[in-house]
Design a protein around this motif. Structure first.
Motif, mmCIF file in Angstrom:
data_model
loop_
_atom_site.group_PDB
_atom_site.id
_atom_site.type_symbol
_atom_site.label_atom_id
_atom_site.label_comp_id
_atom_site.label_asym_id
_atom_site.label_seq_id
_atom_site.Cartn_x
_atom_site.Cartn_y
_atom_site.Cartn_z
ATOM 1 N N LYS A 128 1.889 -88.393 8.918
ATOM 2 C CA LYS A 128 2.818 -89.109 9.786
ATOM 3 C C LYS A 128 3.176 -88.289 11.014
ATOM 4 O O LYS A 128 3.302 -88.809 12.126
ATOM 5 C CB LYS A 128 4.084 -89.463 8.993
ATOM 6 C CG LYS A 128 5.084 -90.273 9.769
ATOM 7 C CD LYS A 128 6.290 -90.601 8.915
ATOM 8 C CE LYS A 128 7.313 -91.424 9.684
ATOM 9 N NZ LYS A 128 8.504 -91.739 8.851
ATOM 10 N N LYS A 129 3.306 -86.987 10.833
ATOM 11 C CA LYS A 129 3.614 -86.114 11.964
ATOM 12 C C LYS A 129 2.465 -86.084 12.962
ATOM 13 O O LYS A 129 2.691 -86.092 14.180
ATOM 14 C CB LYS A 129 3.913 -84.708 11.441
ATOM 15 C CG LYS A 129 4.366 -83.741 12.513
ATOM 16 C CD LYS A 129 4.719 -82.393 11.909
ATOM 17 C CE LYS A 129 5.180 -81.420 12.986
ATOM 18 N NZ LYS A 129 5.523 -80.100 12.406
ATOM 19 N N VAL A 130 1.234 -86.071 12.462
ATOM 20 C CA VAL A 130 0.075 -86.076 13.356
ATOM 21 C C VAL A 130 -0.009 -87.390 14.124
ATOM 22 O O VAL A 130 -0.303 -87.407 15.330
ATOM 23 C CB VAL A 130 -1.215 -85.825 12.547
ATOM 24 C CG1 VAL A 130 -2.447 -86.023 13.410
ATOM 25 C CG2 VAL A 130 -1.203 -84.419 11.968
ATOM 26 N N ASP A 131 0.255 -88.514 13.460
ATOM 27 C CA ASP A 131 0.223 -89.816 14.145
ATOM 28 C C ASP A 131 1.274 -89.884 15.250
ATOM 29 O O ASP A 131 1.023 -90.422 16.333
ATOM 30 C CB ASP A 131 0.451 -90.946 13.138
ATOM 31 C CG ASP A 131 -0.718 -91.091 12.170
ATOM 32 O OD1 ASP A 131 -1.818 -90.608 12.514
ATOM 33 O OD2 ASP A 131 -0.536 -91.671 11.089
ATOM 34 N N GLU A 132 2.464 -89.332 14.997
ATOM 35 C CA GLU A 132 3.496 -89.334 16.026
ATOM 36 C C GLU A 132 3.095 -88.473 17.212
ATOM 37 O O GLU A 132 3.387 -88.797 18.365
ATOM 38 C CB GLU A 132 4.817 -88.838 15.438
ATOM 39 C CG GLU A 132 5.430 -89.801 14.415
ATOM 40 C CD GLU A 132 6.703 -89.249 13.805
ATOM 41 O OE1 GLU A 132 7.018 -88.068 14.103
ATOM 42 O OE2 GLU A 132 7.353 -89.974 13.044
ATOM 43 N N LYS A 133 2.399 -87.371 16.950
ATOM 44 C CA LYS A 133 1.920 -86.531 18.046
ATOM 45 C C LYS A 133 0.881 -87.266 18.886
ATOM 46 O O LYS A 133 0.862 -87.167 20.121
ATOM 47 C CB LYS A 133 1.308 -85.246 17.481
ATOM 48 C CG LYS A 133 2.325 -84.252 16.968
ATOM 49 C CD LYS A 133 3.029 -83.540 18.107
ATOM 50 C CE LYS A 133 3.925 -82.431 17.598
ATOM 51 N NZ LYS A 133 4.607 -81.713 18.691
ATOM 52 N N LEU A 134 0.008 -87.998 18.224
ATOM 53 C CA LEU A 134 -1.017 -88.735 18.958
ATOM 54 C C LEU A 134 -0.415 -89.852 19.786
ATOM 55 O O LEU A 134 -0.938 -90.205 20.846
ATOM 56 C CB LEU A 134 -2.047 -89.303 17.976
ATOM 57 C CG LEU A 134 -2.935 -88.288 17.267
ATOM 58 C CD1 LEU A 134 -3.844 -88.987 16.273
ATOM 59 C CD2 LEU A 134 -3.758 -87.487 18.260
ATOM 60 N N ARG A 135 0.681 -90.427 19.312
ATOM 61 C CA ARG A 135 1.337 -91.492 20.077
ATOM 62 C C ARG A 135 2.141 -90.947 21.253
ATOM 63 O O ARG A 135 2.564 -91.696 22.120
ATOM 64 C CB ARG A 135 2.261 -92.296 19.163
ATOM 65 C CG ARG A 135 1.522 -93.074 18.097
ATOM 66 C CD ARG A 135 2.502 -93.758 17.162
ATOM 67 N NE ARG A 135 1.816 -94.419 16.073
ATOM 68 C CZ ARG A 135 1.346 -95.648 16.118
ATOM 69 N NH1 ARG A 135 1.504 -96.351 17.219
ATOM 70 N NH2 ARG A 135 0.731 -96.189 15.084
ATOM 71 N N ASN A 136 2.368 -89.652 21.283
ATOM 72 C CA ASN A 136 3.102 -89.032 22.387
ATOM 73 C C ASN A 136 2.200 -88.010 23.065
ATOM 74 O O ASN A 136 2.248 -86.823 22.752
ATOM 75 C CB ASN A 136 4.372 -88.360 21.858
ATOM 76 C CG ASN A 136 5.238 -87.814 22.975
ATOM 77 O OD1 ASN A 136 5.038 -88.143 24.148
ATOM 78 N ND2 ASN A 136 6.184 -86.969 22.626
ATOM 79 N N PRO A 137 1.330 -88.437 23.996
ATOM 80 C CA PRO A 137 0.378 -87.508 24.619
ATOM 81 C C PRO A 137 1.066 -86.391 25.389
ATOM 82 O O PRO A 137 0.506 -85.315 25.542
ATOM 83 C CB PRO A 137 -0.425 -88.414 25.555
ATOM 84 C CG PRO A 137 -0.184 -89.801 25.063
ATOM 85 C CD PRO A 137 1.179 -89.794 24.471
ATOM 86 N N ALA A 138 2.288 -86.617 25.881
ATOM 87 C CA ALA A 138 2.952 -85.576 26.650
ATOM 88 C C ALA A 138 3.224 -84.338 25.799
ATOM 89 O O ALA A 138 3.225 -83.211 26.303
ATOM 90 C CB ALA A 138 4.262 -86.114 27.224
ATOM 91 N N ALA A 139 3.457 -84.528 24.497
ATOM 92 C CA ALA A 139 3.720 -83.384 23.624
ATOM 93 C C ALA A 139 2.484 -82.523 23.435
ATOM 94 O O ALA A 139 2.584 -81.330 23.175
ATOM 95 C CB ALA A 139 4.234 -83.864 22.259
ATOM 96 N N LEU A 140 1.310 -83.102 23.567
ATOM 97 C CA LEU A 140 0.065 -82.358 23.412
ATOM 98 C C LEU A 140 -0.547 -81.952 24.736
ATOM 99 O O LEU A 140 -1.606 -81.327 24.766
ATOM 100 C CB LEU A 140 -0.948 -83.200 22.625
ATOM 101 C CG LEU A 140 -0.540 -83.595 21.204
ATOM 102 C CD1 LEU A 140 -1.608 -84.471 20.581
ATOM 103 C CD2 LEU A 140 -0.310 -82.364 20.345
ATOM 104 N N ASN A 141 0.090 -82.333 25.862
ATOM 105 C CA ASN A 141 -0.424 -82.032 27.197
ATOM 106 C C ASN A 141 -1.838 -82.565 27.390
ATOM 107 O O ASN A 141 -2.719 -81.898 27.935
ATOM 108 C CB ASN A 141 -0.408 -80.511 27.440
ATOM 109 C CG ASN A 141 0.997 -79.947 27.440
ATOM 110 O OD1 ASN A 141 1.931 -80.602 27.901
ATOM 111 N ND2 ASN A 141 1.162 -78.748 26.907
ATOM 112 N N LEU A 142 -2.060 -83.775 26.913
ATOM 113 C CA LEU A 142 -3.382 -84.387 27.034
ATOM 114 C C LEU A 142 -3.461 -85.354 28.198
ATOM 115 O O LEU A 142 -4.526 -85.927 28.434
ATOM 116 C CB LEU A 142 -3.730 -85.134 25.737
ATOM 117 C CG LEU A 142 -3.814 -84.277 24.477
ATOM 118 C CD1 LEU A 142 -4.122 -85.148 23.278
ATOM 119 C CD2 LEU A 142 -4.866 -83.184 24.618
ATOM 120 N N GLY A 143 -2.364 -85.555 28.921
ATOM 121 C CA GLY A 143 -2.401 -86.482 30.036
ATOM 122 C C GLY A 143 -2.177 -87.904 29.566
ATOM 123 O O GLY A 143 -2.054 -88.197 28.373
#
Length: 283
Positions: A128-143
C-alpha cells in the motif's frame, strides 16, 4: 493411506518429489512396501540412496518418529472441524513458528521465504505504501504524468478488439485494480487496461446545456490538439510570408537607389571586400 502397497507409496512419493525435487537419501523401516523390487527400482532410477533401519530399533528413523509424535500432540490441541482442517491449521502454525534451536521458522529455512499468516495483517502494508508513492510522482521526483488514472463516471474511449469501430465511447463505472477499469457501453460492459483507454472530450463550440451522445460530437485529445496546432501554424506561416514580402520589396528599392547614385564604373573595376550575405530581414 488406505493402501500401503509399493505402487501407492510410489505415487505419494512422486507427488512430494514433484513439489520439492528429488532427495539424496530416503530413510525408512523394512516394511514390505519399502523392500519390494518395484520400490528399489524406483529409488535407483531416480538416483536416490535408500537407507533402511534395523529391525525393532525405531531410533534409527528418529526424525520421522519424532515428526509423528509432534503431529499427534498438535492435533489433540486443535479442536473443531474435520481431521484435514485441523491438520492444515496445525501445520501452518508449526511451519511459521520459530524453532527453539535454529531460531527460524521451518518454512523460512526450507523455502527461504516467510509464509503470510493472519498475524501479518497488523504489520504495516508495504504494498500500500508503494502504491501511494506511485500515485504521488512528486515524492519520487519523477516529474508529471508518471501515473495515469481515470475517475468513476469519466467519459472515455475504449479500444475495441472485435468487429466494428476501433474506439468505442463509454463511461468508467469502477476501478478493479491499479491499472484496470470497468467500462460501461450502451449494450455491454468491458474491462480494459489503462493503456487501452483514452479521454473523451466534447467540442468547444458545443452547448453544455444540450449535450448529445452522438459519437461525431466528441474528439480525441490528439485530434483537438492537432487542429489547434494546424491553426496556429497557418497563422504563423501567413505572418512570416507577409513579413518576408515587405522586407524583400524594401531591399529591392534600396538596391535601385544605390545603383542610381553610384558613378559609372570602369570596364575592369577594382576588387572590393565581400559583402555580407542577406538573411531576408532576419538577424
Amino acid at each position: 493411506m488406505s493402501s500401503a502397497t509399493s505402487s501407492a507409496t510410489i505415487d505419494r512419493l512422486r507427488q512430494t518429489f514433484a513439489i520439492h525435487g528429488l532427495p539424496h537419501v530416503v530413510v525408512s523401516d523394512k516394511g514390505s512396501s519399502f523392500t519390494s523390487l518395484e520400490f528399489q527400482d524406483f529409488m535407483s532410477q531416480n538416483g536416490i540412496k535408500h537407507v533402511k533401519s534395523s529391525p525393532y530399533h525405531p531410533a534409527t528413523n528418529g526424525l520421522a518418529e519424532r515428526a509423528v509424535q509432534t503431529v499427534k500432540s498438535g492435533l489433540k490441541k486443535v479442536t473443531g472441524g474435520k481431521l484435514e482442517t485441523r491438520l492444515a491449521h496445525f501445520l501452518l502454525a508449526y511451519r511459521t513458528t520459530e524453532h527453539s534451536t535454529t531460531g527460524m521458522p521451518p518454512a523460512a529455512m526450507f523455502m527461504n521465504r516467510h509464509l503470510r499468516t493472519r498475524l501479518d495483517t497488523v504489520y504495516p502494508d508495504v504494498k500500500k505504501k508503494v502504491d501511494e508513492k506511485l500515485r504521488n510522482p512528486a515524492a519520487l521526483n519523477l516529474g508529471p504524468r508518471t501515473y495515469r488514472e481515470f475517475q468513476t463516471g469519466e467519459l472515455v474511449f475504449a479500444l475495441n478488439f472485435g468487429i466494428g469501430n476501433t474506439w468505442m465511447p463509454g463511461t468508467v463505472t469502477e476501478k478493479r485494480g491499479p491499472v484496470s477499469y470497468e467500462i460501461e457501453l450502451e449494450d455491454r460492459e468491458w474491462r480494459r487496461h489503462v493503456d487501452y483507454l483514452r479521454n473523451r472530450y466534447q467540442k468547444k463550440d458545443e452547448s453544455s446545456a444540450s449535450p448529445s451522445n452522438s459519437d461525431d460530437e466528441f474528439l480525441f485529445p490528439e485530434e483537438g490538439e492537432a487542429n489547434d496546432r494546424q491553426d496556429h501554424q497557418h497563422r504563423d506561416d501567413h505572418q512570416d510570408r507577409e513579413h518576408f514580402d515587405d522586407d524583400h520589396n524594401h531591399r529591392d528599392r534600396n538596391e535601385h537607389q544605390d545603383r542610381d547614385q553610384q558613378p559609372e564604373r570602369s570596364k575592369h573595376p577594382q576588387r572590393e571586400g565581400r559583402r555580407p550575405p542577406d538573411y531576408y530581414g532576419f538577424p
